[in-house]
Design an enzyme around this catalytic site. Sequence first.
Site, PDB file in Angstrom:
ATOM      1  N   ALA A 245       7.580  -6.021   5.685  1.00  0.00           N
ATOM      2  CA  ALA A 245       8.074  -4.827   6.362  1.00  0.00           C
ATOM      3  C   ALA A 245       7.078  -3.669   6.297  1.00  0.00           C
ATOM      4  O   ALA A 245       6.005  -3.765   5.682  1.00  0.00           O
ATOM      5  CB  ALA A 245       9.408  -4.411   5.754  1.00  0.00           C
ATOM      6  N   HIS A 246       7.470  -2.562   6.914  1.00  0.00           N
ATOM      7  CA  HIS A 246       6.565  -1.423   7.041  1.00  0.00           C
ATOM      8  C   HIS A 246       6.196  -0.815   5.686  1.00  0.00           C
ATOM      9  O   HIS A 246       6.983  -0.758   4.760  1.00  0.00           O
ATOM     10  CB  HIS A 246       7.148  -0.345   7.957  1.00  0.00           C
ATOM     11  CG  HIS A 246       8.516   0.131   7.590  1.00  0.00           C
ATOM     12  ND1 HIS A 246       9.355   0.734   8.489  1.00  0.00           N
ATOM     13  CD2 HIS A 246       9.197   0.092   6.428  1.00  0.00           C
ATOM     14  CE1 HIS A 246      10.481   1.061   7.894  1.00  0.00           C
ATOM     15  NE2 HIS A 246      10.409   0.685   6.647  1.00  0.00           N
TER      16      HIS A 246
END
Length: 345
Positions: A245-246
């Site tokens: 994820a980010h």
Amino acid sequence: MVLSVKLSVQEIIEITGGKIISEAVEGEFASVNSLAEAEAKDASFLGNQKYYQDFLTTKAGLVLVPAGLPDKPTGPVLIEVENPSYAFGVLVKKFASRQRVFKPGVHPRAIVADDVIFNPDKVSIMAGAVIEDGCEIGDGTQVCAGAVVSEGVKIGQDCLIGANATVREFCELGNRVSLQPGCVIGSDGYGYELVNGKHEKVDQLGIVVIEDDVEIGANTTIDRARFGKTVIGEGSKIDNLVQIAHNVKTGKHCLVVAQTGIAGSSELGNYVTIAAQAGVAGHLTIGDQAVILSRGGVTKSLEGGAMYHGLPARPVAEEHKRQAYVSKIPKLMAEIKELKAKLNE
């Protein structure tokens, strides 16, 4: 697996750094296979003692073996190496390098923007690939069929962008990065705010930076940062079907195995291993050389140099003890029922 090249015994010795320990010393080998399925022109290896019976009955023409074998077949050429599994991998890579043909140039059915910086005599861009404005592509890099390299992307030397892979806007890849087919680098991070009863998208303005010698498996997704960088550290190897994820940052030489998910803003130290189907919650830190076993669920930050298992992930010894206690519950319940019956009497 049959290949279009052949290697002699002497070439295999030079490639693997091994030594012959059998009477058979000749032959050429054009394929590799398991001990159980190998034939006379196949090379194989004994990397695990549970396959020792397969080794004793193998029809392989050549086998890479460890030192100190108590018994061995007389048919194949036996080459003793320090680490048969690793040596076999080196051998396969040599076969593959001879098999793979790098054809520089831009296929007429590729689409390359006018301002892309690259040397067409030293880069291979295949049919259906799309390279958008402002990109830079290093020498020796191959962009395979159907891949999309979006605006402003920088790709280093000797990279492989697999078929139908996508590298989104302004992401950066180092040297010798390998993206397997279908993986996506720089997709939007998963971010929403609930406003007036609606989930409003949070813009993701950052990028993904992939350092040198990273390999990323098929259909893996690495999200761009909300702001700043999502970073995959040098030498890390990421399996198929992984979600990162980010704003995640991994250290150098991490291993992340299939179907693992790492939530936003978590950080991995160097040489961290996360086995299959594990999960890491967001905003956590995992220390250097930690190992998360299969299906482990990391819900709090973990110290390095230890092995963890379970949900929530605990040190292995603690988790195994807990599992042992859980397995005793049916027996304990039966004993309690019996004691209650006696008390009632």
